[in-house]
Motif scaffolding. Structure first.
Motif, mmCIF file in Angstrom:
data_model
loop_
_atom_site.group_PDB
_atom_site.id
_atom_site.type_symbol
_atom_site.label_atom_id
_atom_site.label_comp_id
_atom_site.label_asym_id
_atom_site.label_seq_id
_atom_site.Cartn_x
_atom_site.Cartn_y
_atom_site.Cartn_z
ATOM 1 N N SER A 291 0.817 -1.216 0.000
ATOM 2 C CA SER A 291 0.000 0.000 0.000
ATOM 3 C C SER A 291 0.850 1.264 0.000
ATOM 4 O O SER A 291 0.476 2.278 -0.602
ATOM 5 C CB SER A 291 -0.941 0.003 1.218
ATOM 6 N N LEU A 292 2.016 1.213 0.645
ATOM 7 C CA LEU A 292 2.865 2.410 0.709
ATOM 8 C C LEU A 292 3.571 2.689 -0.614
ATOM 9 O O LEU A 292 3.849 3.839 -0.952
ATOM 10 C CB LEU A 292 3.900 2.256 1.831
ATOM 11 N N LYS A 295 0.566 3.445 -5.808
ATOM 12 C CA LYS A 295 -0.388 4.550 -5.839
ATOM 13 C C LYS A 295 -1.807 4.070 -6.114
ATOM 14 O O LYS A 295 -2.767 4.566 -5.517
ATOM 15 C CB LYS A 295 0.034 5.569 -6.901
ATOM 16 N N LYS A 298 -3.176 2.500 -2.948
ATOM 17 C CA LYS A 298 -3.455 3.535 -1.952
ATOM 18 C C LYS A 298 -4.740 4.271 -2.292
ATOM 19 O O LYS A 298 -5.558 4.555 -1.415
ATOM 20 C CB LYS A 298 -2.285 4.520 -1.867
ATOM 21 N N SER A 299 -4.924 4.594 -3.561
ATOM 22 C CA SER A 299 -6.142 5.288 -3.990
ATOM 23 C C SER A 299 -7.375 4.408 -3.771
ATOM 24 O O SER A 299 -8.424 4.893 -3.326
ATOM 25 C CB SER A 299 -6.041 5.669 -5.468
ATOM 26 N N ARG A 302 -8.204 4.303 -0.133
ATOM 27 C CA ARG A 302 -8.806 5.571 0.276
ATOM 28 C C ARG A 302 -10.274 5.634 -0.142
ATOM 29 O O ARG A 302 -11.141 6.031 0.646
ATOM 30 C CB ARG A 302 -8.026 6.738 -0.337
#
Length: 322
Positions: A291-292, A295, A298-299, A302
Protein backbone atom coordinates in the motif's frame (compact mmCIF):
# COMPACT_ATOMS: atom_id res chain seq x y z
CA UNK A 1 12.36 -50.16 22.34
CA UNK A 2 9.13 -51.98 23.08
CA UNK A 3 5.93 -51.23 21.23
CA UNK A 4 4.20 -50.29 24.45
CA UNK A 5 6.28 -47.08 24.59
CA UNK A 6 5.56 -46.04 20.99
CA UNK A 7 2.80 -44.16 19.21
CA UNK A 8 0.33 -44.32 22.11
CA UNK A 9 0.20 -40.58 22.56
CA UNK A 10 -2.69 -38.16 22.78
CA UNK A 11 -0.95 -34.78 22.83
CA UNK A 12 2.23 -32.78 22.40
CA UNK A 13 3.49 -29.85 24.45
CA UNK A 14 4.24 -26.56 22.68
CA UNK A 15 6.90 -24.82 24.76
CA UNK A 16 6.43 -21.50 22.95
CA UNK A 17 8.98 -18.72 22.72
CA UNK A 18 9.69 -18.45 26.43
CA UNK A 19 8.77 -20.26 29.64
CA UNK A 20 9.31 -17.18 31.79
CA UNK A 21 5.91 -16.38 33.42
CA UNK A 22 6.69 -12.67 33.55
CA UNK A 23 7.11 -12.52 29.76
CA UNK A 24 3.81 -14.25 28.94
CA UNK A 25 1.59 -11.10 29.15
CA UNK A 26 4.06 -9.24 26.92
CA UNK A 27 4.18 -12.07 24.37
CA UNK A 28 0.38 -12.36 24.44
CA UNK A 29 -0.15 -8.63 23.82
CA UNK A 30 2.52 -8.45 21.13
CA UNK A 31 1.25 -11.44 19.14
CA UNK A 32 -2.40 -10.45 19.54
CA UNK A 33 -1.57 -7.01 18.13
CA UNK A 34 0.42 -8.44 15.24
CA UNK A 35 -2.35 -10.91 14.44
CA UNK A 36 -5.06 -8.24 14.39
CA UNK A 37 -2.92 -5.96 12.21
CA UNK A 38 -2.21 -8.87 9.83
CA UNK A 39 -5.87 -9.81 9.46
CA UNK A 40 -7.08 -6.21 9.13
CA UNK A 41 -4.36 -5.14 6.67
CA UNK A 42 -4.71 -8.15 4.39
CA UNK A 43 -8.51 -8.03 4.56
CA UNK A 44 -8.45 -4.39 3.43
CA UNK A 45 -6.34 -5.35 0.41
CA UNK A 46 -8.79 -8.13 -0.50
CA UNK A 47 -11.81 -5.82 -0.14
CA UNK A 48 -10.13 -3.03 -2.11
CA UNK A 49 -9.19 -5.45 -4.91
CA UNK A 50 -12.71 -6.85 -5.15
CA UNK A 51 -14.61 -3.57 -4.87
CA UNK A 52 -12.46 -1.30 -7.08
CA UNK A 53 -12.69 -1.90 -10.83
CA UNK A 54 -9.31 -0.17 -11.33
CA UNK A 55 -7.67 -3.11 -9.54
CA UNK A 56 -9.28 -5.86 -11.63
CA UNK A 57 -5.90 -6.76 -13.09
CA UNK A 58 -3.71 -9.90 -12.86
CA UNK A 59 -1.22 -8.30 -10.45
CA UNK A 60 -3.93 -7.44 -7.91
CA UNK A 61 -5.68 -10.77 -8.41
CA UNK A 62 -2.48 -12.53 -7.31
CA UNK A 63 -2.00 -10.00 -4.50
CA UNK A 64 -5.48 -10.66 -3.10
CA UNK A 65 -4.73 -14.40 -3.15
CA UNK A 66 -1.46 -13.77 -1.32
CA UNK A 67 -3.31 -11.69 1.29
CA UNK A 68 -5.85 -14.50 1.80
CA UNK A 69 -3.05 -17.04 2.24
CA UNK A 70 -1.26 -14.77 4.74
CA UNK A 71 -4.44 -14.48 6.82
CA UNK A 72 -4.80 -18.27 6.82
CA UNK A 73 -1.08 -18.78 7.56
CA UNK A 74 -1.17 -16.68 10.72
CA UNK A 75 -4.64 -17.92 11.75
CA UNK A 76 -3.30 -21.46 11.73
CA UNK A 77 -0.72 -20.78 14.45
CA UNK A 78 -1.23 -17.57 16.45
CA UNK A 79 -4.75 -18.19 17.91
CA UNK A 80 -3.66 -21.53 19.39
CA UNK A 81 -0.57 -19.86 20.85
CA UNK A 82 -2.70 -17.11 22.41
CA UNK A 83 -5.14 -19.64 23.86
CA UNK A 84 -2.28 -21.61 25.41
CA UNK A 85 -0.84 -18.48 27.01
CA UNK A 86 -4.24 -17.38 28.31
CA UNK A 87 -5.13 -20.80 29.75
CA UNK A 88 -1.54 -21.42 30.94
CA UNK A 89 -1.56 -24.69 29.04
CA UNK A 90 1.02 -25.97 26.57
CA UNK A 91 -0.94 -28.96 25.31
CA UNK A 92 -2.05 -29.58 21.74
CA UNK A 93 -3.73 -32.82 20.72
CA UNK A 94 -1.98 -35.24 18.39
CA UNK A 95 -4.61 -34.69 15.71
CA UNK A 96 -4.48 -30.92 16.26
CA UNK A 97 -0.71 -30.91 15.93
CA UNK A 98 -0.75 -32.92 12.70
CA UNK A 99 -3.48 -30.66 11.29
CA UNK A 100 -1.58 -27.51 12.24
CA UNK A 101 1.58 -28.88 10.65
CA UNK A 102 -0.29 -29.76 7.45
CA UNK A 103 -1.79 -26.29 7.04
CA UNK A 104 1.52 -24.61 7.91
CA UNK A 105 3.21 -26.52 5.07
CA UNK A 106 0.28 -25.79 2.75
CA UNK A 107 0.24 -22.02 3.31
CA UNK A 108 4.03 -21.66 3.37
CA UNK A 109 4.17 -23.44 0.01
CA UNK A 110 1.41 -21.23 -1.36
CA UNK A 111 3.34 -18.14 -0.29
CA UNK A 112 6.35 -19.36 -2.27
CA UNK A 113 4.35 -20.28 -5.39
CA UNK A 114 2.29 -17.08 -5.40
CA UNK A 115 5.38 -14.90 -5.03
CA UNK A 116 6.89 -16.76 -8.00
CA UNK A 117 3.72 -16.31 -10.07
CA UNK A 118 3.71 -12.59 -9.22
CA UNK A 119 7.32 -12.33 -10.39
CA UNK A 120 6.30 -13.98 -13.68
CA UNK A 121 3.46 -11.47 -13.98
CA UNK A 122 5.90 -8.55 -13.56
CA UNK A 123 8.28 -10.18 -16.06
CA UNK A 124 5.54 -10.33 -18.70
CA UNK A 125 4.33 -6.80 -17.91
CA UNK A 126 7.78 -5.21 -18.28
CA UNK A 127 9.48 -7.43 -20.86
CA UNK A 128 6.43 -8.11 -23.08
CA UNK A 129 4.06 -5.18 -22.42
CA UNK A 130 2.27 -5.36 -25.77
CA UNK A 131 1.28 -8.99 -25.20
CA UNK A 132 0.60 -8.66 -21.46
CA UNK A 133 -3.20 -8.91 -21.50
CA UNK A 134 -3.07 -11.77 -24.02
CA UNK A 135 -0.54 -13.80 -22.03
CA UNK A 136 -1.95 -12.99 -18.58
CA UNK A 137 -5.60 -13.58 -19.45
CA UNK A 138 -8.12 -14.52 -16.77
CA UNK A 139 -8.00 -18.24 -17.61
CA UNK A 140 -4.20 -18.39 -17.29
CA UNK A 141 -4.25 -16.42 -14.03
CA UNK A 142 -6.83 -18.77 -12.57
CA UNK A 143 -4.85 -21.79 -13.77
CA UNK A 144 -1.63 -20.51 -12.18
CA UNK A 145 -3.36 -20.06 -8.81
CA UNK A 146 -5.07 -23.45 -9.09
CA UNK A 147 -1.77 -25.20 -9.86
CA UNK A 148 -0.19 -23.44 -6.87
CA UNK A 149 -2.93 -24.78 -4.59
CA UNK A 150 -2.68 -28.31 -6.02
CA UNK A 151 1.14 -28.45 -5.71
CA UNK A 152 1.07 -27.13 -2.14
CA UNK A 153 -1.77 -29.45 -1.12
CA UNK A 154 0.00 -32.51 -2.52
CA UNK A 155 3.23 -31.55 -0.79
CA UNK A 156 1.54 -31.02 2.59
CA UNK A 157 -0.38 -34.30 2.20
CA UNK A 158 2.86 -36.17 1.42
CA UNK A 159 4.59 -34.78 4.51
CA UNK A 160 1.61 -35.60 6.73
CA UNK A 161 1.46 -39.18 5.48
CA UNK A 162 5.20 -39.52 6.15
CA UNK A 163 4.84 -38.18 9.71
CA UNK A 164 1.88 -40.48 10.43
CA UNK A 165 4.22 -43.44 9.87
CA UNK A 166 6.50 -42.30 12.71
CA UNK A 167 6.45 -43.56 16.28
CA UNK A 168 6.81 -41.19 19.24
CA UNK A 169 8.03 -42.02 22.72
CA UNK A 170 8.01 -40.08 25.98
CA UNK A 171 9.72 -36.87 24.85
CA UNK A 172 6.77 -34.91 23.43
CA UNK A 173 7.96 -31.34 24.04
CA UNK A 174 8.16 -29.15 20.92
CA UNK A 175 10.46 -26.12 21.44
CA UNK A 176 8.32 -23.95 19.17
CA UNK A 177 5.06 -21.99 19.23
CA UNK A 178 3.48 -24.24 16.58
CA UNK A 179 3.86 -27.79 15.28
CA UNK A 180 6.65 -27.49 12.76
CA UNK A 181 7.60 -30.44 10.53
CA UNK A 182 11.30 -30.46 11.36
CA UNK A 183 10.66 -30.56 15.11
CA UNK A 184 8.13 -33.38 14.84
CA UNK A 185 10.53 -35.49 12.80
CA UNK A 186 13.30 -34.95 15.36
CA UNK A 187 10.95 -36.00 18.20
CA UNK A 188 10.28 -39.41 16.65
CA UNK A 189 11.97 -42.44 18.16
CA UNK A 190 11.57 -44.57 15.03
CA UNK A 191 13.80 -44.38 11.96
CA UNK A 192 13.44 -40.97 10.29
CA UNK A 193 15.94 -41.33 7.43
CA UNK A 194 13.27 -41.46 4.71
CA UNK A 195 11.41 -38.52 6.28
CA UNK A 196 14.55 -36.39 6.36
CA UNK A 197 15.40 -37.23 2.75
CA UNK A 198 11.86 -36.44 1.55
CA UNK A 199 11.81 -33.25 3.61
CA UNK A 200 15.05 -31.87 2.14
CA UNK A 201 14.35 -33.03 -1.43
CA UNK A 202 10.94 -31.35 -1.27
CA UNK A 203 12.54 -28.19 0.14
CA UNK A 204 15.02 -28.07 -2.74
CA UNK A 205 12.38 -28.70 -5.39
CA UNK A 206 9.52 -26.60 -4.00
CA UNK A 207 11.57 -23.69 -2.66
CA UNK A 208 14.76 -23.84 -4.76
CA UNK A 209 13.05 -24.10 -8.17
CA UNK A 210 10.71 -21.14 -7.52
CA UNK A 211 13.73 -19.17 -6.29
CA UNK A 212 15.51 -19.88 -9.58
CA UNK A 213 12.38 -18.72 -11.40
CA UNK A 214 12.31 -15.54 -9.32
CA UNK A 215 15.96 -14.79 -10.00
CA UNK A 216 15.53 -15.42 -13.73
CA UNK A 217 12.45 -13.19 -13.92
CA UNK A 218 14.14 -10.32 -12.13
CA UNK A 219 17.34 -10.66 -14.13
CA UNK A 220 15.26 -10.19 -17.29
CA UNK A 221 13.30 -7.36 -15.68
CA UNK A 222 16.49 -5.52 -14.69
CA UNK A 223 17.91 -5.96 -18.20
CA UNK A 224 14.73 -4.55 -19.73
CA UNK A 225 14.67 -1.61 -17.32
CA UNK A 226 18.32 -0.76 -18.05
CA UNK A 227 17.51 -0.70 -21.78
CA UNK A 228 14.93 2.07 -21.28
CA UNK A 229 16.44 5.37 -22.43
CA UNK A 230 14.62 7.87 -20.18
CA UNK A 231 15.16 8.06 -16.43
CA UNK A 232 11.44 8.61 -15.89
CA UNK A 233 10.63 5.48 -17.89
CA UNK A 234 13.10 3.42 -15.87
CA UNK A 235 11.63 4.72 -12.59
CA UNK A 236 8.07 3.97 -13.70
CA UNK A 237 8.99 0.43 -14.79
CA UNK A 238 10.89 -0.29 -11.58
CA UNK A 239 8.12 1.12 -9.37
CA UNK A 240 5.68 -1.50 -10.71
CA UNK A 241 7.77 -4.34 -9.25
CA UNK A 242 9.49 -2.64 -6.28
CA UNK A 243 6.80 -3.71 -3.80
CA UNK A 244 6.92 -7.33 -4.93
CA UNK A 245 10.72 -7.36 -4.83
CA UNK A 246 10.61 -6.04 -1.25
CA UNK A 247 8.17 -8.77 -0.17
CA UNK A 248 10.18 -11.51 -1.91
CA UNK A 249 13.41 -10.32 -0.28
CA UNK A 250 11.79 -10.17 3.16
CA UNK A 251 10.23 -13.64 2.88
CA UNK A 252 13.22 -15.47 1.42
CA UNK A 253 15.87 -13.74 3.55
CA UNK A 254 14.03 -14.47 6.81
CA UNK A 255 13.20 -18.07 5.77
CA UNK A 256 16.76 -18.84 4.68
CA UNK A 257 18.08 -17.13 7.81
CA UNK A 258 15.97 -19.37 10.04
CA UNK A 259 16.97 -22.63 8.39
CA UNK A 260 20.64 -21.72 8.04
CA UNK A 261 20.76 -20.74 11.71
CA UNK A 262 19.04 -24.00 12.68
CA UNK A 263 21.76 -25.90 10.82
CA UNK A 264 24.50 -24.02 12.66
CA UNK A 265 23.09 -23.70 16.19
CA UNK A 266 21.57 -26.39 18.39
CA UNK A 267 19.41 -23.84 20.24
CA UNK A 268 15.89 -24.74 19.10
CA UNK A 269 14.32 -21.90 21.09
CA UNK A 270 16.35 -19.25 19.23
CA UNK A 271 15.33 -20.86 15.93
CA UNK A 272 11.67 -20.66 16.99
CA UNK A 273 12.11 -16.99 17.82
CA UNK A 274 13.73 -16.35 14.43
CA UNK A 275 10.89 -18.16 12.62
CA UNK A 276 8.52 -15.46 13.87
CA UNK A 277 10.00 -13.26 11.13
CA UNK A 278 8.69 -15.25 8.15
CA UNK A 279 5.58 -16.77 9.79
CA UNK A 280 4.22 -13.66 11.56
CA UNK A 281 6.13 -10.48 10.76
CA UNK A 282 6.27 -10.93 6.97
CA UNK A 283 2.49 -11.48 6.55
CA UNK A 284 1.91 -8.44 8.77
CA UNK A 285 4.24 -6.19 6.75
CA UNK A 286 3.05 -7.25 3.27
CA UNK A 287 -0.03 -4.96 3.23
CA UNK A 288 2.06 -1.98 4.35
CA UNK A 289 4.73 -2.62 1.72
CA UNK A 290 2.20 -2.90 -1.10
CA UNK A 291 0.00 0.00 0.00
CA UNK A 292 2.87 2.41 0.71
CA UNK A 293 4.64 1.81 -2.61
CA UNK A 294 1.61 1.45 -4.88
CA UNK A 295 -0.39 4.55 -5.84
CA UNK A 296 -3.29 2.59 -7.36
CA UNK A 297 -3.71 0.49 -4.23
CA UNK A 298 -3.46 3.53 -1.95
CA UNK A 299 -6.14 5.29 -3.99
CA UNK A 300 -8.38 2.20 -3.89
CA UNK A 301 -7.98 1.88 -0.11
CA UNK A 302 -8.81 5.57 0.28
CA UNK A 303 -11.95 5.20 -1.84
CA UNK A 304 -12.95 2.09 0.12
CA UNK A 305 -12.59 3.90 3.44
CA UNK A 306 -14.53 6.90 2.12
CA UNK A 307 -17.40 4.67 0.92
CA UNK A 308 -17.56 2.85 4.24
CA UNK A 309 -17.51 6.16 6.10
CA UNK A 310 -20.36 7.53 3.97
CA UNK A 311 -22.40 4.36 4.48
CA UNK A 312 -21.93 4.50 8.24
CA UNK A 313 -22.87 8.21 8.27
CA UNK A 314 -26.09 7.51 6.35
CA UNK A 315 -27.02 4.63 8.64
CA UNK A 316 -26.32 6.76 11.71
CA UNK A 317 -28.49 9.59 10.38
CA UNK A 318 -31.36 7.22 9.61
CA UNK A 319 -31.18 5.81 13.13
CA UNK A 320 -31.22 9.26 14.73
CA UNK A 321 -34.13 10.52 12.59
CA UNK A 322 -37.48 10.42 14.40
Amino acid sequence: MGPENETQISEFLLLGLSEDPELQPLIFGLFLSMYLVTVLGNMLIILATISDSHLHMPMYFFLSNLSFVDICFTSNTIPKMLVNIQTQSKAITYAGCITQMQFSILFAGLDIFLLTVMAYDRFVAICHPLHYMVIMNSQRCGLLVLVSWIMSALHSLLQVLMVLQLSFCTDLEIPHFFCELNHLVHLACSDTFVNVVVMYVAAVLLAGCPLVGLLYSYSKIISSIRAISSAQGRYKAFSTCASHLSVVSLFYCTSLGVYLSSAVTQNSRSTATASVMYSVVTPMLNPFIYSLRNKDLKSALRRLCEREYMKSSVVLRLKTCP
